[in-house]
Design a protein around this motif. Structure first.
Motif, PDB file in Angstrom:
ATOM      1  N   ARG A  82       0.703  -1.171  -0.043  1.00 51.76           N
ATOM      2  CA  ARG A  82       0.055   0.048   0.009  1.00 51.76           C
ATOM      3  C   ARG A  82       0.850   1.281  -0.052  1.00 51.76           C
ATOM      4  NH1 ARG A  82      -4.359   0.792   4.760  1.00 51.76           N
ATOM      5  NH2 ARG A  82      -5.584  -0.553   3.299  1.00 51.76           N
ATOM      6  N   ARG A  83       2.104   1.196   0.709  1.00 48.89           N
ATOM      7  CA  ARG A  83       2.875   2.404   0.741  1.00 48.89           C
ATOM      8  C   ARG A  83       3.508   2.628  -0.586  1.00 48.89           C
ATOM      9  NH1 ARG A  83       7.023   3.999   5.458  1.00 48.89           N
ATOM     10  NH2 ARG A  83       4.996   4.590   6.222  1.00 48.89           N
ATOM     11  N   LEU A  84       3.789   1.369  -1.341  1.00 51.12           N
ATOM     12  CA  LEU A  84       4.411   1.537  -2.666  1.00 51.12           C
ATOM     13  C   LEU A  84       3.387   1.960  -3.719  1.00 51.12           C
ATOM     14  CD1 LEU A  84       6.356  -1.802  -2.740  1.00 51.12           C
ATOM     15  CD2 LEU A  84       7.418   0.258  -2.461  1.00 51.12           C
ATOM     16  N   ASN A  85       2.027   1.767  -3.479  1.00 44.94           N
ATOM     17  CA  ASN A  85       1.292   1.977  -4.365  1.00 44.94           C
ATOM     18  C   ASN A  85      -0.288   2.210  -3.529  1.00 44.94           C
ATOM     19  OD1 ASN A  85      -0.717   2.699  -6.406  1.00 44.94           O
ATOM     20  ND2 ASN A  85       0.131   1.073  -7.760  1.00 44.94           N
ATOM     21  N   PRO A  86      -0.488   3.227  -3.382  1.00 40.79           N
ATOM     22  CA  PRO A  86      -1.967   3.498  -2.378  1.00 40.79           C
ATOM     23  C   PRO A  86      -3.093   3.144  -3.274  1.00 40.79           C
ATOM     24  CG  PRO A  86      -0.423   5.516  -2.453  1.00 40.79           C
ATOM     25  CD  PRO A  86       0.299   4.630  -3.212  1.00 40.79           C
ATOM     26  N   ASN A  87      -3.034   2.895  -4.523  1.00 42.71           N
ATOM     27  CA  ASN A  87      -4.278   2.966  -5.159  1.00 42.71           C
ATOM     28  C   ASN A  87      -4.765   1.605  -5.491  1.00 42.71           C
ATOM     29  OD1 ASN A  87      -4.520   5.404  -6.049  1.00 42.71           O
ATOM     30  ND2 ASN A  87      -2.781   5.125  -7.527  1.00 42.71           N
ATOM     31  N   VAL A  88      -3.499   0.373  -4.923  1.00 43.46           N
ATOM     32  CA  VAL A  88      -4.060  -1.171  -5.067  1.00 43.46           C
ATOM     33  C   VAL A  88      -4.129  -1.464  -3.660  1.00 43.46           C
ATOM     34  CG1 VAL A  88      -3.417  -3.213  -6.060  1.00 43.46           C
ATOM     35  CG2 VAL A  88      -2.671  -1.264  -7.009  1.00 43.46           C
ATOM     36  N   ASN A  89      -5.356  -1.985  -3.318  1.00 41.64           N
ATOM     37  CA  ASN A  89      -5.890  -2.686  -2.087  1.00 41.64           C
ATOM     38  C   ASN A  89      -5.419  -4.153  -2.212  1.00 41.64           C
ATOM     39  OD1 ASN A  89      -6.997  -0.606  -0.105  1.00 41.64           O
ATOM     40  ND2 ASN A  89      -8.190  -0.138  -1.897  1.00 41.64           N
ATOM     41  N   THR A  90      -5.049  -4.625  -0.764  1.00 38.96           N
ATOM     42  CA  THR A  90      -4.804  -6.178  -0.733  1.00 38.96           C
ATOM     43  C   THR A  90      -6.196  -6.715  -0.266  1.00 38.96           C
ATOM     44  OG1 THR A  90      -2.626  -5.847  -0.512  1.00 38.96           O
ATOM     45  CG2 THR A  90      -3.713  -7.882   0.250  1.00 38.96           C
ATOM     46  N   VAL A  91      -6.554  -7.706  -0.783  1.00 37.70           N
ATOM     47  CA  VAL A  91      -7.767  -8.524  -0.352  1.00 37.70           C
ATOM     48  C   VAL A  91      -7.407  -9.765   0.044  1.00 37.70           C
ATOM     49  CG1 VAL A  91     -10.198  -9.174  -1.310  1.00 37.70           C
ATOM     50  CG2 VAL A  91      -9.265  -7.060  -1.980  1.00 37.70           C
ATOM     51  N   PHE A  92      -7.811 -10.047   1.230  1.00 41.11           N
ATOM     52  CA  PHE A  92      -7.674 -11.413   1.789  1.00 41.11           C
ATOM     53  C   PHE A  92      -8.494 -12.424   1.532  1.00 41.11           C
ATOM     54  CE2 PHE A  92      -4.718  -8.860   4.285  1.00 41.11           C
ATOM     55  CZ  PHE A  92      -3.302  -9.330   3.636  1.00 41.11           C
ATOM     56  N   LEU A  93      -8.433 -13.441   1.388  1.00 42.29           N
ATOM     57  CA  LEU A  93      -9.636 -14.493   1.191  1.00 42.29           C
ATOM     58  C   LEU A  93      -9.202 -15.468   2.079  1.00 42.29           C
ATOM     59  CD1 LEU A  93     -10.536 -14.143  -2.514  1.00 42.29           C
ATOM     60  CD2 LEU A  93     -11.681 -13.193  -0.762  1.00 42.29           C
ATOM     61  N   MET A  94     -10.242 -16.161   2.749  1.00 41.63           N
ATOM     62  CA  MET A  94     -10.015 -17.425   3.563  1.00 41.63           C
ATOM     63  C   MET A  94     -10.363 -18.482   2.704  1.00 41.63           C
ATOM     64  SD  MET A  94     -11.286 -16.317   7.161  1.00 41.63           S
ATOM     65  CE  MET A  94     -12.179 -14.703   6.344  1.00 41.63           C
ATOM     66  N   THR A  95      -9.483 -19.416   2.806  1.00 42.17           N
ATOM     67  CA  THR A  95      -9.741 -20.820   2.034  1.00 42.17           C
ATOM     68  C   THR A  95     -10.632 -21.789   2.909  1.00 42.17           C
ATOM     69  OG1 THR A  95      -8.456 -22.685   1.196  1.00 42.17           O
ATOM     70  CG2 THR A  95      -7.457 -21.950   3.558  1.00 42.17           C
ATOM     71  N   SER A  96     -11.144 -22.563   2.127  1.00 44.05           N
ATOM     72  CA  SER A  96     -11.937 -23.575   2.820  1.00 44.05           C
ATOM     73  C   SER A  96     -11.450 -24.276   3.915  1.00 44.05           C
ATOM     74  CB  SER A  96     -12.817 -24.488   1.849  1.00 44.05           C
ATOM     75  OG  SER A  96     -11.872 -25.319   1.435  1.00 44.05           O
ATOM     76  N   PHE A  97     -12.168 -24.820   4.942  1.00 43.55           N
ATOM     77  CA  PHE A  97     -11.542 -25.491   6.119  1.00 43.55           C
ATOM     78  C   PHE A  97     -10.754 -26.706   5.583  1.00 43.55           C
ATOM     79  CE2 PHE A  97     -12.069 -27.734  10.236  1.00 43.55           C
ATOM     80  CZ  PHE A  97     -11.668 -26.567  10.988  1.00 43.55           C
ATOM     81  N   THR A  98     -11.053 -27.273   4.418  1.00 42.63           N
ATOM     82  CA  THR A  98     -10.491 -28.489   4.084  1.00 42.63           C
ATOM     83  C   THR A  98      -8.861 -28.171   3.582  1.00 42.63           C
ATOM     84  OG1 THR A  98     -11.568 -28.296   1.844  1.00 42.63           O
ATOM     85  CG2 THR A  98     -12.257 -30.246   3.513  1.00 42.63           C
TER      86      THR A  98
END
Ligand code: PNS
Length: 166
Positions: free
Chosen positions: A108-124
């Motif tokens: 974000r510091r390097l490029n404030p225009n791009v957000n990181t989106v975290f997605l959770m994997t399924s339990f398995t």
């Protein structure tokens, strides 16, 4: 309206069911997802970047909104070159969080225009990692429930080749 594009960067050495799970989840959110296979000069991967791209391609079948390519350098630059608004990263366990959080803030510091989106994997898929499945596969363990057949075949072949030339 303009397309909402995300990049999904990683080593993918090789692609696992965990990666494919995150990929499907991101394709449900974004119009287009560009998977970026890092050509990591600092690491010695089991597969070349091109082989890793091929393995992911082989798993995609009916997923026209997903592209796969290699990249070098910074992830934020790769994201900008793909006109992406987001970087997707998968989270499995709490221990992933600290390093992912650091990376997200640095990006974000390097490029404030791009957000990181975290997605959770399924339990398995919580305990699946490419490094673990490589170790298990090399030692003859069954990883067929953790990685797609193309990855399992490719690992078996590569380990057999490596043994033959050792
Ligand atoms: O699958 P991985 O190995 O967990 O992926 C790590 C990856 C490729 C996302 C990370 O190493 C990365 O972004 N490398 C590119 C170089 C870069 O941008 N470094 C700064 C990250 S804050």
């Amino acid at each position: 309206m303009s397309e909402r594009i995300a990049v999904y960067p990683g080593s993918f050495d090789p692609v696992t069911f965990g990666h494919l799970d995150i990929l499907d989840r991101s394709a449900a959110i974004f119009d287009r997802v560009v998977v970026g296979v890092l050509e990591n000069p600092g690491k010695t991967p089991l597969f070349t970047a091109e082989e890793r791209v091929e393995l992911i391609h082989a798993c995609l079948e009916e997923r026209p909104r997903i592209e796969v390519t290699t990249f070098r350098g910074l992830t934020v630059d790769f994201a900008a070159s793909a006109s992406a608004i987001a970087i997707v990263r998968g989270l499995r366990v709490i221990s992933d969080f600290e390093s992912e959080f650091q990376m997200a803030l640095m990006n974000r510091r390097l490029n404030p225009n791009v957000n990181t989106v975290f997605l959770m994997t399924s339990f398995t898929n919580v305990f699946i990692s490419s490094s673990l499945i490589k170790e298990v596969c090399q030692l003859g363990g069954d990883v067929s429930e953790m990685a797609p057949p193309v990855s399992v075949e490719a690992m078996r072949r590569r380990f057999a080749e490596n043994r033959a030339t050792a």
